[in-house]
Design a protein around this motif. Structure first.
Motif, PDB file in Angstrom:
ATOM      1  N   PRO A   1       0.908  -1.170   0.018  1.00 30.06           N
ATOM      2  CA  PRO A   1       0.130  -0.059   0.002  1.00 30.06           C
ATOM      3  C   PRO A   1       1.394   1.108  -0.333  1.00 30.06           C
ATOM      4  CG  PRO A   1      -0.859  -1.975   2.253  1.00 30.06           C
ATOM      5  CD  PRO A   1       0.477  -2.481   1.218  1.00 30.06           C
TER       6      PRO A   1
ATOM      7  N   ILE B   1       0.808   4.211   1.366  1.00 27.00           N
ATOM      8  CA  ILE B   1       0.852   4.718   2.964  1.00 27.00           C
ATOM      9  C   ILE B   1       1.887   4.385   3.287  1.00 27.00           C
ATOM     10  CG2 ILE B   1      -1.394   5.489   3.373  1.00 27.00           C
ATOM     11  CD1 ILE B   1      -1.840   3.473   4.697  1.00 27.00           C
TER      12      ILE B   1
ATOM     13  N   ARG C   1      -3.192  10.550   5.199  1.00 22.62           N
ATOM     14  CA  ARG C   1      -3.075   8.896   5.152  1.00 22.62           C
ATOM     15  C   ARG C   1      -4.205   8.785   4.098  1.00 22.62           C
ATOM     16  NH1 ARG C   1      -2.424   5.795  10.018  1.00 22.62           N
ATOM     17  NH2 ARG C   1      -4.435   7.015  10.645  1.00 22.62           N
ATOM     18  N   SER C   2      -5.847   9.011   4.447  1.00 21.56           N
ATOM     19  CA  SER C   2      -6.581   8.985   3.558  1.00 21.56           C
ATOM     20  C   SER C   2      -6.543   9.642   2.126  1.00 21.56           C
ATOM     21  CB  SER C   2      -8.581   9.269   4.019  1.00 21.56           C
ATOM     22  OG  SER C   2      -8.219  10.900   4.087  1.00 21.56           O
TER      23      SER C   2
ATOM     24  N   ASN D   1      -4.390   6.685   0.440  1.00 19.41           N
ATOM     25  CA  ASN D   1      -5.350   5.572   0.096  1.00 19.41           C
ATOM     26  C   ASN D   1      -6.056   5.891  -0.905  1.00 19.41           C
ATOM     27  OD1 ASN D   1      -4.227   4.102   1.559  1.00 19.41           O
ATOM     28  ND2 ASN D   1      -5.745   4.871   3.272  1.00 19.41           N
ATOM     29  N   ASP D   2      -6.646   7.218  -1.361  1.00 20.14           N
ATOM     30  CA  ASP D   2      -7.796   8.055  -2.738  1.00 20.14           C
ATOM     31  C   ASP D   2      -7.172   8.074  -3.810  1.00 20.14           C
ATOM     32  OD1 ASP D   2      -9.808   9.695  -0.683  1.00 20.14           O
ATOM     33  OD2 ASP D   2      -9.931   8.071  -1.266  1.00 20.14           O
TER      34      ASP D   2
ATOM     35  N   GLN E   1      -4.103   6.539  -4.828  1.00 21.23           N
ATOM     36  CA  GLN E   1      -3.882   5.152  -5.022  1.00 21.23           C
ATOM     37  C   GLN E   1      -4.942   4.467  -5.570  1.00 21.23           C
ATOM     38  OE1 GLN E   1      -1.739   1.846  -2.538  1.00 21.23           O
ATOM     39  NE2 GLN E   1      -1.104   0.506  -3.817  1.00 21.23           N
TER      40      GLN E   1
END
Lengths: 326, 427
Positions: free
Chosen positions: B6, B8, B200-201, B204-205, B207
């Protein structure tokens, strides 16, 4: 032999014809005139629950059309079918066909009509005008003030009064004897007191009490106690002790697991407030009764059950510190 | 291998140079560490606190790398095991180290300590701080959680703020560059804006979009974040309402809430007692919400949307200003129980409704009335008189499921009567 089909007494002992109705005498007399003339205006039946509004509508239809009357009558219940679109399409379909026979109209019974929104009532008013040649509406409502003025003015209004003690006790006695149930007079009077003039409720209590054996004051109280969960009192007690969070979980339990509505609960609360089992100074009871009344009014106006009752419980939790039960 | 990581984790800052934003926190932290090195610090421990995704853990790791420290780390899932804490106490209490490097003790998510199941956890950490010969760093979302009051008292508090939008964009662009992905600046801005300072969010978005479409555009970013928003909006709205310092902030929080009022009122209903402590505040807040709810009801019944303004004022400022003094605290807002309970009890309610359906027409009344006025008495009959119950079940065509609902643990008896063939017609 008891595994034979067994009717609920509320259905079994419901009058089928206007002649079988023992109370609401003035109303019955006027309805009989409509049957004689085979004509009637739109009707609005207003009055408390269990006073015979729906039953009389069915009796009237029966006397007009005979045993198969239900094919000439469309029954709608506004609490179950709130959307005016549903009502509109059902009414349209039903009203389209003419009736063969000597009664020139069909009947649309709209029960619990006071649960309709103002918009829906406006739409209903149009429907009443549109299909007046082929149909007659009977509206039944607990609170006639919640029916908009233009509808009221198009209807002949009949006000149903709460049933008298004699009427209710007499009927219960009749049923008990027919069913070979042992009972005490006191017990039937207790049922009347607990049912607040609501015949349907009185008969339900009688049948449930008979399921326990002899109908006595004790069995009647037992039935009502079982049917109305103790959680209501526990919830009140928790709130009054200042424990709002647990009172709130009890409330959720009552709503979700017992399936009670906000109105059911606030009415039970009202009964509990003046019970001697709840230890409280009298002035607190009056304050709480006032608050309960306000909450009930808000619920009737369409507010959210859980939010309103939480507001009630939170207030109790705050008040409770002043009136700490001893 | 690293392709599957991931982002992050893959792009976690290795050193302080790579770490973006949080200037103030960084300065305070370094000053505190210098005190340690110089001898005795004012406070032996620090507590880093701030919303999720603002870089608390990443900072500690980057710091340890930059300063060449051995990092001993523990997080919420380890606290239960006393052996873990003991091991860490031994490490903290000894001056020596195998590698000759300095040590840094890091306890992540201390607000996740459960006062019941992790009983003694807080005491063990206090003890650890007491004996430690090395800097102790803790991190928490909510520094004001009552569970960790005693930890807060012995710590220097360092706040990690939501990241500035430009800092988020900067971090995202760097990742795009390294991944060799074409990213529209406007798209990154959109992701950053919606992340509200949670890097972090945002990563994630990024990616999620990049892997699905191979590029990031404004349109794609909007489509994805609209989807995320549904779950995210209530938390943010609640935080802003309850923590509003001025009336206008509470009003803004309501009008920009991005969820419908009927949902929002249920969230507020859930969390009034989470946020307020005194019965007076709880009661006042509920009264405001209750009035707001009455207005919403009137709007539906009468169609007067003019009333919405009043509903909003009571729901936002009314609830916010039920407090006696301004506190401004972090509270964990959770998904309302009501929604969860509704889905758990769905099956039972469906059965109840089908009983109501079966009886309503015969009893000439509404399903609602059957539910509240008839079913309670049926339950009495079904639990106390199986014969009568079986007869009623037969007459009204109740299914086995319905009998079980009505009879509870007496269902067996009722069903055994029901299964015998019927002799004779109706009574």
């Amino acid at each position: 032999m008891s595994e034979q089909p067994f009717l609920l007494w509320a259905e079994k002992y419901r009058p089928r014809t206007l002649d079988e109705v023992v109370n609401q005498k003035e109303i019955v007399a006027r309805l009989k005139k409509f049957v004689e003339e085979k004509n009637m205006p739109h009707l609005l039946f207003a009055g408390p629950p269990g006073t015979g509004k729906t039953t009389l509508a069915h009796c009237l239809a029966h006397d007009l059309y005979g045993d198969n009357y239900r094919q000439y009558m469309l029954e709608l219940n506004a609490s179950d079918e709130r959307g005016i679109d549903v009502i509109r399409s059902k009414v349209k379909e039903f009203a389209r066909t003419r009736v063969a026979g000597d009664v020139p109209f069909k009947i649309i019974l709209l029960d619990e009509a006071d649960n309709m929104t103002a918009d829906a009532q406006q739409a209903l008013r149009r429907l009443m005008e549109l299909y007046t040649a082929t149909t007659r509406f009977i509206l039944a409502a607990n609170y006639p003030s919640k029916i908009i003025e233009p509808i009221q003015s198009r209807c002949a209004v009949f006000r149903f009064t709460p049933l008298s003690k004699e009427d209710v006790v007499g009927r219960l006695k009749y049923i008990a004897e027919k069913e070979n149930v042992k009972y005490s007079e006191d017990a039937l009077e207790t049922i009347y007191d607990l049912s607040e003039g609501d015949m349907r409720k009185a008969i339900n209590i009688l049948q449930a009490a008979s399921a326990l054996g002899e109908v006595t004051v004790e069995t009647v109280y037992k039935v009502v106690g079982l049917a109305h969960p103790r959680e209501v009192r526990q919830m009140l007690q928790l709130a009054l002790n200042g424990n709002f969070t647990e009172a709130r979980s009890k409330l959720r339990d009552l709503m979700l697991n017992y399936g009670l509505s906000g109105l059911d609960i606030i009415k039970q609360i009202h009964r509990e407030i003046f019970s001697s089992d709840l230890k409280l100074p009298d002035e607190a009871r009056i304050l709480i009764a006032d608050l309960a009344g306000e909450i009930q009014f808000r619920l009737v106006e369409g507010a959210d059950d859980e939010i309103q009752l939480n507001a009630f419980l939170a207030r109790l939790a705050f008040m409770g510190r002043k009136f700490k039960p001893t | 291998m690293s392709e599957n990581l991931p982002w992050i984790i893959k792009y976690r800052p290795r050193t302080l140079e790579e770490f973006v934003d949080q200037e103030e926190a960084r300065k305070t932290f370094i000053a505190w560490y210098e005190q340690w090195k110089a001898g005795r610090p004012e406070k032996k421990a620090v507590l880093l606190h701030g919303p999720a995704g603002t870089g608390k853990s990443s900072f500690v790791q980057a710091f340890a790398n930059s300063y060449n420290l051995e990092l001993y780390e523990m997080n919420a899932s380890d606290y239960r095991r006393k052996s873990d804490i003991d091991r860490l106490v031994r490490v903290a209490a000894s001056t020596g180290s195998l590698s000759g490097r300095g040590k840094l003790i890091f306890l992540d998510e201390v607000d996740g300590l459960n006062p019941k199941s992790d009983e003694g956890g807080v005491e063990a950490i206090l003890q650890l701080i007491e004996v430690s010969k090395h800097p102790v760093v803790m991190a928490a979302n909510d520094a004001y959680s009552p569970n960790i009051r005693s930890l807060r008292d012995v710590s220097l508090l360092i706040e990690f703020k939501r990241l500035r939008e430009t800092a988020v964009v900067q971090a995202l662009s760097r990742i795009c560059e390294k991944e060799g992905i074409h990213c529209e600046q406007e798209g990154l801005k959109e992701i950053a804006r919606r992340s509200e300072g949670d890097l972090r969010s945002a990563i994630n978005d990024l990616q999620a979009i990049a892997e699905a479409y191979g590029r990031v555009t404004l349109e794609l970013a909007k489509a994805l974040s609209a989807y995320r928003n549904r779950e995210y909006a209530p938390f943010e709205a609640l935080r802003r309402i309850f923590n509003a310092k001025y009336i206008f902030q509470a009003r803004d929080a309501i009008s920009s809430a991005n969820i419908d009022y009927d949902t929002l009122k249920i969230w507020i209903n859930e969390h009034i007692p989470t946020y307020y402590d005194t019965p007076e505040e709880v009661s006042r807040a509920y009264e405001a919400l209750s009035r707001a709810d009455v207005y919403l009801g009137r709007i539906i019944k009468s169609g007067s949307w003019d009333l919405l303004a009043y509903a909003m004022e009571l729901m936002g400022p009314g609830v916010a200003f039920s407090r006696k003094t301004y506190k401004g605290k972090f509270v964990k807002f959770t998904y309302p129980e009501r929604f969860r309970l509704l889905s758990e009890t769905r099956k039972a309610r469906e059965i109840r409704d089908s009983i109501a359906e079966a009886l309503a027409r015969r009893l000439l009344t509404s399903k609602a009335t059957v539910r509240s006025e008839v079913i309670p008495y049926l339950k009495v009959i079904f639990t106390s008189n199986p014969k009568m119950a079986a007869g009623i079940a037969r007459e009204y065509g109740l299914t086995e499921e319905m009998v079980k609902f009505l009879a509870g643990n007496k269902a067996g008896e009722v069903l055994s009567y029901l299964k015998k063939p019927s002799r004779g017609r109706r009574s």
